[in-house]
Design an enzyme around this catalytic site. Sequence first.
Site, PDB file in Angstrom:
ATOM      1  N   VAL A  80       0.811  -1.225   0.000  1.00  0.00           N
ATOM      2  CA  VAL A  80       0.000   0.000   0.000  1.00  0.00           C
ATOM      3  C   VAL A  80       0.837   1.263   0.000  1.00  0.00           C
ATOM      4  O   VAL A  80       0.327   2.357  -0.167  1.00  0.00           O
ATOM      5  CB  VAL A  80      -1.004   0.039   1.179  1.00  0.00           C
ATOM      6  CG1 VAL A  80      -2.026  -1.064   1.042  1.00  0.00           C
ATOM      7  CG2 VAL A  80      -0.279  -0.008   2.505  1.00  0.00           C
ATOM      8  N   TYR A  81       2.130   1.130   0.219  1.00  0.00           N
ATOM      9  CA  TYR A  81       3.045   2.259   0.154  1.00  0.00           C
ATOM     10  C   TYR A  81       3.883   2.093  -1.108  1.00  0.00           C
ATOM     11  O   TYR A  81       5.003   1.630  -1.063  1.00  0.00           O
ATOM     12  CB  TYR A  81       3.970   2.298   1.363  1.00  0.00           C
ATOM     13  CG  TYR A  81       3.268   2.566   2.666  1.00  0.00           C
ATOM     14  CD1 TYR A  81       3.060   3.869   3.093  1.00  0.00           C
ATOM     15  CD2 TYR A  81       2.819   1.527   3.463  1.00  0.00           C
ATOM     16  CE1 TYR A  81       2.425   4.120   4.292  1.00  0.00           C
ATOM     17  CE2 TYR A  81       2.182   1.771   4.664  1.00  0.00           C
ATOM     18  CZ  TYR A  81       1.987   3.072   5.077  1.00  0.00           C
ATOM     19  OH  TYR A  81       1.361   3.329   6.259  1.00  0.00           O
ATOM     20  N   ALA A  82       3.332   2.474  -2.239  1.00  0.00           N
ATOM     21  CA  ALA A  82       4.017   2.293  -3.517  1.00  0.00           C
ATOM     22  C   ALA A  82       5.317   3.083  -3.549  1.00  0.00           C
ATOM     23  O   ALA A  82       5.555   3.955  -2.718  1.00  0.00           O
ATOM     24  CB  ALA A  82       3.098   2.725  -4.651  1.00  0.00           C
TER      25      ALA A  82
END
Length: 181
Positions: free
Chosen positions: A135-137
């Site tokens: 979710v933290y690209a």
Amino acid sequence: WSSDVCSSDLAEAGADIVGVSASLGEESEVEADVRARGREFTGYACDFSDRAALRSFAERVEREVGPIDILINNAGIGGIGPFAEADSARLRNLTEVNFIAPLELIRLLLPRMEQSVAPVIVNIGSVLGYIAVPVYAAPWRRRMPQLCLVSDLLVAWSMLGSDSSHQAFSYAPWVYRSYFD
């Protein structure tokens, strides 16, 4: 590694503290803690996404407080979500606050820091600079360039003829600990 813990520890060791954040108000808890330890606290509000505000902040600190002995770059913002859905304004703001602003602050304060007996620069990073989390690209892995900056600072100091008492560090909380510690 929070700024309040860092300020408390430095004040306990005898340092006066200059604090800055986008939302620092009068009589913050950090200020009260530092003053309770018998040290001075000078607080400033500054929008790190605004380069003119950053330059003004650096000039004010040097005029009102004097040279900085220890600079701890701990400001940062993040974001959650898929990279493909990130808008360009958000990406520019992340880059500005998390990398350009600390780099510019170092550049602005470095000449006067050279007057210190043993100046120290600490860049606080993020575990996301070392590992990927779905979710933290990639663009949210906000501080990897800042962590790499340390070796460049040490080279720059050596080229200025600075002695070995000049130090620069990177630190990313949780990188060197497990969840079981």
